[in-house]
Design a protein around this motif. Structure first.
Motif, short mmCIF file in Angstrom:
data_model
loop_
_atom_site.label_atom_id
_atom_site.label_comp_id
_atom_site.label_asym_id
_atom_site.label_seq_id
_atom_site.Cartn_x
_atom_site.Cartn_y
_atom_site.Cartn_z
N ILE A 1 2.82 -3.28 8.17
CA ILE A 1 3.49 -2.30 8.74
C ILE A 1 2.34 -0.99 9.13
O ILE A 1 1.45 -0.68 8.40
CB ILE A 1 4.25 -1.59 7.35
N PHE A 2 3.01 -0.55 10.48
CA PHE A 2 2.11 0.61 10.90
C PHE A 2 2.84 1.85 10.48
O PHE A 2 3.82 2.26 11.07
CB PHE A 2 2.09 0.46 12.26
N PRO A 3 2.51 2.40 9.55
CA PRO A 3 3.01 3.78 9.09
C PRO A 3 3.26 4.88 10.33
O PRO A 3 2.21 5.14 10.93
CB PRO A 3 2.25 4.56 7.84
N SER A 4 4.65 5.36 10.18
CA SER A 4 4.78 6.14 11.44
C SER A 4 4.35 7.66 11.09
O SER A 4 4.30 7.78 9.98
CB SER A 4 6.18 6.38 11.73
N LYS A 5 3.54 8.09 11.97
CA LYS A 5 2.84 9.23 11.70
C LYS A 5 3.99 10.46 11.60
O LYS A 5 4.84 10.61 12.18
CB LYS A 5 1.88 9.88 12.99
N ILE A 6 3.58 11.32 10.45
CA ILE A 6 4.73 12.69 10.49
C ILE A 6 4.05 13.77 11.10
O ILE A 6 3.01 14.10 10.90
CB ILE A 6 4.78 12.86 8.86
N ILE A 7 4.82 14.45 11.79
CA ILE A 7 4.40 15.29 12.80
C ILE A 7 4.75 16.73 12.15
O ILE A 7 5.85 17.00 11.67
CB ILE A 7 4.91 15.39 14.04
N ASP B 1 0.81 -1.05 -0.12
CA ASP B 1 -0.01 0.04 -0.28
C ASP B 1 0.85 1.25 0.09
O ASP B 1 1.88 1.22 0.57
CB ASP B 1 -0.94 -0.01 1.07
N ALA B 2 0.36 2.24 -0.60
CA ALA B 2 1.20 3.64 -0.75
C ALA B 2 1.88 3.95 0.64
O ALA B 2 3.07 4.58 0.46
CB ALA B 2 0.46 4.69 -1.46
N ASP B 3 1.10 4.07 1.50
CA ASP B 3 1.66 4.49 2.95
C ASP B 3 2.40 3.27 3.82
O ASP B 3 3.00 3.68 4.90
CB ASP B 3 0.64 4.95 3.93
N ALA B 4 2.62 2.24 3.07
CA ALA B 4 3.47 1.19 3.89
C ALA B 4 4.96 1.51 3.49
O ALA B 4 5.58 0.55 2.81
CB ALA B 4 2.94 -0.12 3.45
N GLU B 5 5.57 2.52 3.83
CA GLU B 5 6.96 2.58 3.54
C GLU B 5 7.92 1.81 4.85
O GLU B 5 7.34 1.60 5.88
CB GLU B 5 7.17 4.07 3.79
#
Ligand SMILES: O=C(O)CCC(=O)C(=O)O
Ligand SMILES: [Fe+2]
Length: 216
Positions: free
Chosen positions: A210-216, A70-74
């Motif tokens: 993968i739990f995408p890390s939130k960008i602050i 998935d696109a957000d699974a970096e």
């Protein structure tokens, strides 16, 4: 009586190992299906030989790889930041088969699905993967990792992090599936060693959540 739509031979057996939860499906896919998947993936995946740094020295990895999801699974591993390629249809089919087979058998945190897959292509006996555990923070605690093997059999070696007497080897067969869960990653390392005898090419797919890390 209506037959199950899902009739492929999916029976997992527990591998009893201290501090680990391992489920092994020796024939998740039969030979014909596994042959077909190997051929398609060998031809259609944009395989790359990535460069990493070991003690600051750039080195080509001793295998080819590719990551989809998935696109957000970096995902970051071995110092590489991987942007996933969009799902290939065969990879989505495999993912669905695995999710279906393990539903109820393996507890996943959050949504019951994988959003990422890392593929590794071991061209011959000289290709390998060093000792590591899949314990990156974006995988969360007690990750469920589903590892499908296609092609030549290679030995999956495990060693306990603290108890040096605990070692285990599993020959991962063509069409087999190994599910690692629970405390496996926090207590054990795993590797695919180089071999001295000739080996056929092998493709391994590790599905992860993968739990995408939130960008602050
Ligand atoms: O090729 C294998 O069986 C192991 C792959 C692996 O450990 C990984 O992708 O993290
Ligand atoms: Fe791994």
């Amino acid at each position: 009586m209506q037959e199950s739509l899902f009739d492929t031979p999916h029976r997992g057996e527990q591998i009893q190992l201290e501090d680990a939860t391992l489920l092994y499906y020796p024939r998740f896919y039969d030979e014909a299906k596994a042959d077909e998947l190997f051929r398609v993936l060998q031809l259609q995946i944009p395989w790359r030989q990535e460069q990493t740094r070991i003690a600051g020295i750039p080195r080509l990895q001793p295998r080819l790889s590719a990551g989809f999801g998935d696109a957000d699974a970096e995902y970051t591993y071995s110092g590489l930041h991987l942007l996933p390629l969009p799902w290939h249809p065969h990879l989505l089919d495999i993912k669905n088969d695995i999710e279906h087979a393990i539903a109820g058998e393996v507890k996943m945190r959050g949504p019951q699905h994988f959003n990422s897959v890392l593929l590794n292509y071991y061209r011959d006996e000289r290709d390998s993967m060093g000792w590591h555990s899949d314990d990156e923070t974006e995988l969360g605690l007690q990750p469920v990792i589903a590892s499908l093997s296609l092609g030549g059999s290679r030995t999956f070696a495990l060693k306990h992090r603290e108890r040096k007497d605990l070692r285990y080897k599993i020959p991962l067969a063509h069409g087999s599936l190994l599910i690692m869960s629970g405390d496996t990653q926090s207590h054990w390392l795993h590797a695919i060693a180089k071999e001295t005898l000739a080996c056929d090419a092998r493709i391994n797919l590790t599905f992860r959540q993968i739990f995408p890390s939130k960008i602050i």
